[in-house]
Design a protein around this motif. Structure first.
Motif, PDB file in Angstrom:
ATOM      1  N   ILE D   7      43.030   8.354  -9.514  1.00 13.10           N
ATOM      2  CA  ILE D   7      43.164   9.807  -9.345  1.00 13.10           C
ATOM      3  C   ILE D   7      41.822  10.521  -9.293  1.00 13.10           C
ATOM      4  CG2 ILE D   7      45.446   9.888 -10.435  1.00 13.10           C
ATOM      5  CD1 ILE D   7      44.007  11.053 -12.921  1.00 13.10           C
ATOM      6  N   LEU D  26      38.676   7.076 -12.218  1.00 12.34           N
ATOM      7  CA  LEU D  26      39.680   7.590 -13.150  1.00 12.34           C
ATOM      8  C   LEU D  26      41.015   7.008 -12.712  1.00 12.34           C
ATOM      9  CD1 LEU D  26      39.102  11.380 -13.786  1.00 12.34           C
ATOM     10  CD2 LEU D  26      39.445   9.616 -15.504  1.00 12.34           C
ATOM     11  N   GLN D  28      45.125   6.568 -13.641  1.00 14.73           N
ATOM     12  CA  GLN D  28      46.272   7.003 -14.447  1.00 14.73           C
ATOM     13  C   GLN D  28      47.268   5.838 -14.567  1.00 14.73           C
ATOM     14  OE1 GLN D  28      47.246   9.958 -16.145  1.00 14.73           O
ATOM     15  NE2 GLN D  28      48.721   8.425 -16.816  1.00 14.73           N
ATOM     16  N   ARG D  37      51.902   7.046 -17.900  1.00 15.08           N
ATOM     17  CA  ARG D  37      51.971   6.202 -19.100  1.00 15.08           C
ATOM     18  C   ARG D  37      50.721   6.512 -19.911  1.00 15.08           C
ATOM     19  NH1 ARG D  37      53.090  -0.151 -18.194  1.00 15.08           N
ATOM     20  NH2 ARG D  37      53.277  -0.872 -20.329  1.00 15.08           N
ATOM     21  N   ASP D  39      47.419   8.766 -21.046  1.00 14.86           N
ATOM     22  CA  ASP D  39      46.449   9.523 -20.267  1.00 14.86           C
ATOM     23  C   ASP D  39      45.567   8.581 -19.435  1.00 14.86           C
ATOM     24  OD1 ASP D  39      45.885  12.506 -20.225  1.00 14.86           O
ATOM     25  OD2 ASP D  39      43.857  11.707 -20.264  1.00 14.86           O
ATOM     26  N   ALA D  40      44.824   9.152 -18.507  1.00 17.48           N
ATOM     27  CA  ALA D  40      43.965   8.373 -17.616  1.00 17.48           C
ATOM     28  C   ALA D  40      42.847   7.667 -18.385  1.00 17.48           C
ATOM     29  CB  ALA D  40      43.376   9.281 -16.552  1.00 17.48           C
ATOM     30  N   VAL D  41      42.373   6.557 -17.820  1.00 18.70           N
ATOM     31  CA  VAL D  41      41.228   5.839 -18.371  1.00 18.70           C
ATOM     32  C   VAL D  41      40.132   5.768 -17.315  1.00 18.70           C
ATOM     33  CG1 VAL D  41      42.691   4.436 -19.882  1.00 18.70           C
ATOM     34  CG2 VAL D  41      42.056   3.569 -17.627  1.00 18.70           C
ATOM     35  N   VAL D  42      38.922   5.477 -17.775  1.00 18.13           N
ATOM     36  CA  VAL D  42      37.792   5.302 -16.865  1.00 18.13           C
ATOM     37  C   VAL D  42      37.611   3.800 -16.651  1.00 18.13           C
ATOM     38  CG1 VAL D  42      35.353   5.778 -16.460  1.00 18.13           C
ATOM     39  CG2 VAL D  42      36.737   7.396 -17.789  1.00 18.13           C
TER      40      VAL D  42
END
Lengths: 97, 97, 97, 97, 97
Positions: D7, D26, D28, D37, D39-42
């Motif tokens: 995203i 980023l 999701q 599911r 929050d987003a991760v890097v």
């Protein structure tokens, strides 16, 4: 990794010998909208981040341990790996930036 | 890492041979405001912490295993790495200390 | 590590070759007050624990993998590391034992 | 691994030296029905994925670290490992695809 | 490890080179009573399990990575390690089987 904000620091007098000289930061993980994501963690500062900085945080031991070049002898499970300058979001997925 | 409080200890009679001589502490993880953060964990004492001490806790196996100098032969997934003396919080982020 | 109770066992006929000869236990993680802490996990028995025993449980792969002396070739992410005889709690923190 | 959607991206100016040249996405994480599911991760981009792609995501440090061929010297705890073309679900378990 | 049910599969066209030839299964983790335990994960098939099988699932990277004999060069964080034939529960702890 997660996005976080440095909100303070922690001082330990008696500590694991391998932690000598490491700076411990309090980092608050953040959601994309800037709200808190769980509670703060204690992370090793791998690049001289300052209080207030928005940072790239790892909260995983294998990863963090390798960040200060002392792997595998230094027990660390969270570290600040970067200072974030910009977050770019796909416009039609999430409008806010 | 997390902030925790040593609230007790655990004695295992039959145990993994590599655990011989290790002290097992019960540590309650804490939020920044001092409230409980989930339930207590059983952590190896890597620096002779005492019951009641506020400590630096790791709850991750790769990290904990390296804390007692027996890596990788000793199965450990939580350890006390420091006794915390001071927590410094950014004033305009969170007022309490 | 966590405190758990052995509540059963699991039999796999087709299995990873390296799991040959390992005993798989069903272990229910417990809170300090004896209530369930999430759902049961399948853990390798590293010291011949019996059904009903209160045990020291690790639920982390690096740690568990090293517990049966087959590291890193055997994929295991949970293991029973000890049989708990006594849990000692700081009286003024939590009254129950 | 998890299913996720790219995203956006993250730019860090000051960063861990070993992160030089890595692209941070980023991502999701998604449930099977396409809802968010957590929050987003890097995550590090291990195969030139594009914004909007549905991807195979790992959010675990040992795994992610090995994905860019710099293990163990590069601290990474999340990576994009594939672009998903098709998800096939057992009809009598879950009807939707 | 966890108990899970294979409910489908995932196909990635562009993928990490080391994933070539690996089969990706969708596995739904289960509670002891057979209800869903969180959402499905994407796991590597380490022993040719079929859709519908009740399986032994690991959802941890160090463990999963070693299951396909390509450790540490192949990034994997979940794998099917066995097909479960029988779950035996202590009668006076939990009555259902």
């Amino acid at each position: 990794m997660q996005i976080g904000r440095v909100i303070g620091s922690v001082v330990a007098t008696r500590k694991h010998p391998s932690h000598e000289g490491l700076k411990l930061l309090l980092v608050q993980p953040l959601n994309l909208d800037g709200t808190d994501r769980g509670d703060a963690v204690v992370a090793v500062d791998a690049l001289d981040a300052g209080v207030g900085d928005r940072v790239l945080l790892t909260n995983e031991g294998f990863c963090a341990g390798s960040s200060v070049g002392r792997w595998p002898a230094t027990p660390i499970d969270a570290a600040v790996l970067g200072v974030i300058e910009e977050i770019e979001l796909l416009p039609d997925v999430r409008g806010q930036r």
